[in-house]
Enzyme design. Structure first.
Site, short mmCIF file in Angstrom:
data_model
loop_
_atom_site.label_atom_id
_atom_site.label_comp_id
_atom_site.label_asym_id
_atom_site.label_seq_id
_atom_site.Cartn_x
_atom_site.Cartn_y
_atom_site.Cartn_z
N GLU A 1 0.89 -1.17 0.00
CA GLU A 1 0.00 0.00 0.00
C GLU A 1 0.92 1.21 0.00
OE1 GLU A 1 -1.54 3.18 0.83
OE2 GLU A 1 -1.92 2.48 2.86
N CYS B 1 -2.21 8.94 2.86
CA CYS B 1 -2.06 8.57 1.45
C CYS B 1 -3.38 8.77 0.70
CB CYS B 1 -1.58 7.13 1.32
SG CYS B 1 -2.60 5.94 2.21
#
Length: 487
Positions: free
Chosen positions: A260, A294
């Site tokens: 990720e 993010c």
């Protein structure tokens, strides 16, 4: 918040390595300082692991794997459920600890505690739903049986921005699936993860299933584990640059890998959008975690017909935010995690302004101690600005404009990243065209938050691969075995 309460919460953390169910010092007694980003003061000294310490953690995980895999799914699920309940009971304590080490406002920390604990509740329920299938071969001569088994020992490397939740959404499915693990939390924010080890032990997790290694020498300590043939899975949340290196290292052992990685989230606002609703969504998408996420909206791509209205209303919202030490209940924006991060944000803003962007509010770091940066809105941002391509990771909202729908989609996809995108429109047909055309793993349609433990979290392109959460999350920790049965 009183100093005595803060000291009490920090003092409850074991500042050591957690290996094989035991707290132990690092080799040679080495430590490193964890600081409070609001003032730079040292909170505590934490064990700084060596290569030998890392190997000891993997040894413990390997030794515990067979028995843990044989533990009934219901028992694994009950441990997760108990841990969820303990976290919920101690939310205030855990939130304060998180705010002290990371800087986010206390109300945001409480929201992360609620979010992170839900991964334990979700995967406590998934543990008993691991299933295979049984079928008759097409020729009728044999029977086909498939079953799911745990991948095996896992290495988990977590980031600093969500100190608890980035761990629980990896640890939860691993426990549910029957995998043991070594966790390496970020050196900037290791305290929440160390506290979580205590909670899982209290919930009944057997020794060796979870091992935690804190270190400032991540590459040096982790690479031997990644290359160790006993390790079977690597999962990492962090930058794309580091992710690429880890994937290369993992190739030697052909590990199962989940990545990720970075993001550059576009936030699209069309001329038929409800602007007030879009601004509310923008505040959530941009300012969650002070922009250090993010999933944070990185580029506001707004139709030229509504750009001025959107910019004005967004500016009013940003100007109303209070900035200060996150331990106070009335603070909206805390410090960034370290000086390096604050300086990066300042560089990106200065670059954009130097290339023609207009500062509607903010645009600088306030005077005084701590790593603060003022909530900032920029308009008329040129596509040549660095922040059009680079992840900001701070409280800065740059506004770009477009004319045609096709231009908006092209601008949104003009990045190597593909984690999440947001789109605001009242036109259903347009909504379908946009969410199908966006090159991202997730889309927030008329909403500014997509993260949900019941949904698969992850990206495409340079934002990585694999999914965390949802029914998909546990599959990352399971192997499929096929058995052919002769009659």
């Amino acid at each position: 918040m009183s100093d005595s309460r803060e000291k009490e919460v920090v003092g409850a953390v074991h500042p050591q390595l957690f290996i094989g169910g035991q707290w132990r010092d690092a080799e040679g007694g080495r430590t490193f300082a964890v600081e409070d980003p609001s003032n730079g003061a040292t909170l505590v000294e934490v064990a700084d692991a060596s290569v030998a310490d890392g190997k000891a953690a993997l040894d413990a995980a390997v030794a515990a794997q067979t028995d843990w895999a044989a533990t009934p799914p219901r028992d694994r699920g009950e441990i997760l459920r108990k841990a969820f309940e303990i976290i919920t009971e101690r939310a205030d304590e855990l939130a304060l600890l998180m705010t002290l080490e990371m800087g986010k406002p206390i109300k945001e920390a409480k929201a992360e505690i609620a979010y992170g604990s839900e991964f334990f509740r979700w995967f406590s329920e998934e543990a008993v739903r691991i299933s295979g299938r049984y079928s008759v071969a097409p020729n009728g001569a044999t029977r086909l049986l498939t079953l799911k088994q745990p991948v095996g020992p896992c290495l988990m490397i977590t980031p600093w921005n969500f100190p608890l939740a980035m761990g629980t959404r990896k640890i939860g499915p691993a426990i549910a699936a029957g995998c043991t693990m070594v966790v390496k939390p970020a050196a900037l924010t290791p305290l929440s993860m160390l506290r979580l080890a205590d909670i899982l032990t209290e919930a009944g997790l057997p020794d060796g299933v979870l091992n935690i290694v804190t270190t400032t020498s991540t590459g040096k300590v982790m690479e031997p584990l990644i290359r160790d043939p006993r390790l079977r899975k690597l999962t990492f949340t962090g930058s794309t640059e580091v992710g690429r290196t880890l994937v290369e290292q993992s190739a030697e052992g052909l590990l199962r890998v989940s990545m990720e990685l970075g993001g550059n989230a576009p936030f699209l606002v069309f001329d038929d959008a409800d602007i007030d609703r879009a601004v509310e969504g923008a505040m959530l998408a941009k300012m969650r975690n002070i922009g250090e996420a993010c999933t944070a909206a990185n580029r506001f791509i707004v139709h030229e017909a509504v750009a001025e209205e959107f910019g004005t209303k967004l500016t009013e919202k940003m100007q109303a935010l209070s900035v200060g030490r996150g331990t106070e209940d009335d603070i909206d924006v805390g410090p960034l995690v370290e000086a390096k991060q604050r300086d990066k944000v300042a560089e990106l803003v200065d670059d954009a302004v130097g290339k023609g962007a207009t500062v509607l509010t903010g645009g600088s770091a306030p005077e005084g101690e701590g790593y603060y940066y003022s909530p900032t809105v920029l308009s008329d941002v040129p596509l040549e600005a660095r922040l059009a391509k680079e992840e900001i990771f701070g409280p800065v909202a740059p506004i770009f404009t477009f004319t045609e729908e096709a231009d908006a989609l092209r601008m949104a996809n003009d990045t190597e990243f593909g984690l999440v995108a947001y789109a605001f429109t009242s036109d259903l047909s347009r909504a379908v065209r946009i969410y199908e055309g966006l090159e991202t793993g997730m889309v927030g349609l008329n909403q500014g938050i997509v993260s949900n433990p019941a949904a698969p979290f992850g990206g495409v392109k340079a934002s990585g691969f694999g999914r965390e959460g949802g029914a998909e999350g546990i599959e990352e920790y399971l192997e499929t075995k096929y058995v052919g049965i002769a009659l």
